[in-house]
Design an enzyme around this catalytic site. Structure first.
Site, PDB file in Angstrom:
ATOM      1  N   SER A  52       0.838  -1.207   0.000  1.00 30.76           N
ATOM      2  CA  SER A  52       0.000   0.000   0.000  1.00 30.76           C
ATOM      3  C   SER A  52       0.870   1.254   0.000  1.00 30.76           C
ATOM      4  O   SER A  52       0.547   2.251  -0.640  1.00 30.76           O
ATOM      5  CB  SER A  52      -0.932  -0.006   1.203  1.00 30.76           C
ATOM      6  N   ARG A  85       0.289   3.627  -3.087  1.00 28.10           N
ATOM      7  CA  ARG A  85      -0.383   4.902  -2.803  1.00 28.10           C
ATOM      8  C   ARG A  85       0.363   6.057  -3.482  1.00 28.10           C
ATOM      9  O   ARG A  85      -0.211   6.862  -4.205  1.00 28.10           O
ATOM     10  CB  ARG A  85      -0.454   5.145  -1.305  1.00 28.10           C
ATOM     11  N   ASN A 120      -1.021   7.975  -6.899  1.00 28.39           N
ATOM     12  CA  ASN A 120      -1.321   9.403  -6.870  1.00 28.39           C
ATOM     13  C   ASN A 120      -0.514  10.164  -7.902  1.00 28.39           C
ATOM     14  O   ASN A 120      -1.033  11.017  -8.619  1.00 28.39           O
ATOM     15  CB  ASN A 120      -1.037   9.962  -5.476  1.00 28.39           C
TER      16      ASN A 120
END
Lengths: 287, 156
Positions: free
Chosen positions: A221, A225, A229
């Site tokens: 994660s 992440r 993004n």
């Protein structure tokens, strides 16, 4: 195609928006080609076929360059750091260091000399890489193409839009988490956390099923992440770049918004690193 | 998106940068920060102390001022008293002196009068004798009439 002879550089032309975006998503990848020779991939298919033992020269180059810039700046300041009246530059650097230190102090409760520098490096380096997102999407690739005299050169300017880079961070952090977990709690304590939490020793299989994925999800994660993004942000910049003159206000608006995102993502990565390492340093408690 | 050896390169670079930061960047900056914090704390404390000292000194100064005022008032009072005393003394002395002078002058005048009277008496005696001689056309035996003349003279 490649205009390798250095007699002249022609501006890259794209037949469609799709090709433009696809080209901008391609990596400058060095690896073993299908015919067995080593070299730079000249198409996305060729790059994809290279397998694990290939290296994204563009990501690596930008990453190292930005790392050296930020580390050099901080080193320059630290060499002449004074406890008297600080210079403007020292002030700026100190405010970042102090922010990191405050965050570490309020989140990390064990004693470890490594955490501060680790958090500082993560925050600044990732911020620098994310910052490349704010440079207009064609500038750095175009510069690379001019330098290489190759109008078809692939070059991704934002290293954090490369999963390899973000995974490089998160896996290093993950290894540190495992190392400190075992160092502080011992092998038994480390494994015990998987076996006897959260439901006690009579629900051992259930505990394993719950704890192991959640543990493994941390680095994944963490890497995804940041990557997600940045990749999405970069993609929107590319799409905006396709719409002609209207792109200028749109670019501006998205860039302003993106200033928040790049800072936030860098901070988040640092924060989660500190939190994970803090968990590694604290003996198991009910959670 | 496929993973490749970039991940290793990035990890190695990351380890190197963290090591570099730990070794050369973090400690000097943190030391400088801590030192400055201490300096500022010391400075603030010193300022506090100075403030306290100042108010103490101000109190002491106003106390002393008040005391000095009281003392100076006393001194002025005393000086006034002493001055009037001196004036009184001087007045007394002057009066005494005046009296004395007047008395002396009077005595002297008295003496002058006596002396003048004596002289006058002698001269009157001589005039009387001379007159008597003229009247008698003879010389008066001064010695023989001494008694008489003197008596006459003392009656003048």
């Amino acid at each position: 195609m490649a205009d390798a002879n250095s007699t002249g550089f022609t501006k890259p032309e794209y037949e469609s928006g799709t090709e433009y975006i696809a080209h901008h998503l391609g990596f400058l990848r060095f690896g073993q080609k299908a015919d067995g020779s080593w070299g730079i991939a000249h198409s996305v298919e060729e790059a994809d076929a290279m397998g694990f033992w290939a290296i994204n020269v563009d990501s690596m180059l930008m990453s190292l360059l930005l790392g050296v810039i930020f580390m050099g700046l901080f080193y320059f300041v630290s060499r002449r750091a004074t406890s008297g009246i600080p210079s403007q530059l020292q002030n700026a650097v100190e405010s970042i260091v102090e922010m990191v230190q405050t965050t570490v102090k309020s989140t990390f409760f064990a004693r470890n000399e490594l955490i501060g520098p680790l958090a500082l490096t993560i925050f600044c380096w990732i911020f620098m890489m994310n910052l490349m997102d704010l440079v207009p999407v064609d500038w750095i690739p175009l510069l690379a193409q001019v330098v290489a005299q190759d109008s078809h050169l692939y070059f991704k300017a934002v290293p954090t839009t490369d999963l390899n880079i973000t995974a490089g961070f998160s896996i290093s952090v993950f290894i540190l988490v495992i190392y400190y977990s075992i160092k502080i709690k011992g092998m038994g304590g480390f494994l015990g956390e998987f076996a006897f939490h959260p439901f006690g020793k009579w629900a051992l299989p259930l505990n394993l099923i719950m704890e192991i994925p959640s543990f493994l999800a941390k680095p994944v994660s963490l890497a995804l992440r940041l990557y997600g993004n940045m990749f999405a942000g970069e993609m929107i910049f590319m799409v905006i770049a396709l719409v002609g003159w209207v792109q200028l206000p749109l670019h501006f608006a998205w860039a302003v918004f993106h200033i928040l995102i790049i800072t936030l993502q860098a901070y988040l990565f640092m924060m989660l690193t500190i939190v994970y390492l803090n968990q590694a340093h604290t003996k198991s408690e009910a959670h | 998106m496929n993973l490749n050896a970039t991940i290793l390169g990035q990890s190695i670079a990351f380890v190197f940068f963290v090591w570099f930061c730990l070794k050369y960047v973090w400690p000097p900056i943190i030391t400088a920060l801590a030192e400055r914090q201490k300096k500022i704390a010391d400075g603030l404390e010193a300022a506090d102390r100075a403030q306290r000292d100042l108010s103490l000194a101000q109190n002491r100064a106003s106390d002393e001022l008040r005391e000095a005022k009281v003392k100076s008032a006393e001194i002025i009072d005393m000086a006034n008293k002493r001055a009037s005393q001196i004036v009184d003394e001087a007045k007394d002395k002057a009066r005494d002196e005046g009296h004395r002078l007047i008395a002396g002058a009077r005595a002297e005048i008295e003496m002058e009068i006596q002396r003048a009277r004596e002289v006058l008496r002698g001269q009157v005696a001589a005039i009387v004798i001379a007159g008597a001689e003229k009247i008698l056309e003879t010389s008066v035996d001064q010695a023989a009439n001494e008694e008489l003349v003197k008596k006459l003279a003392s009656e003048l």
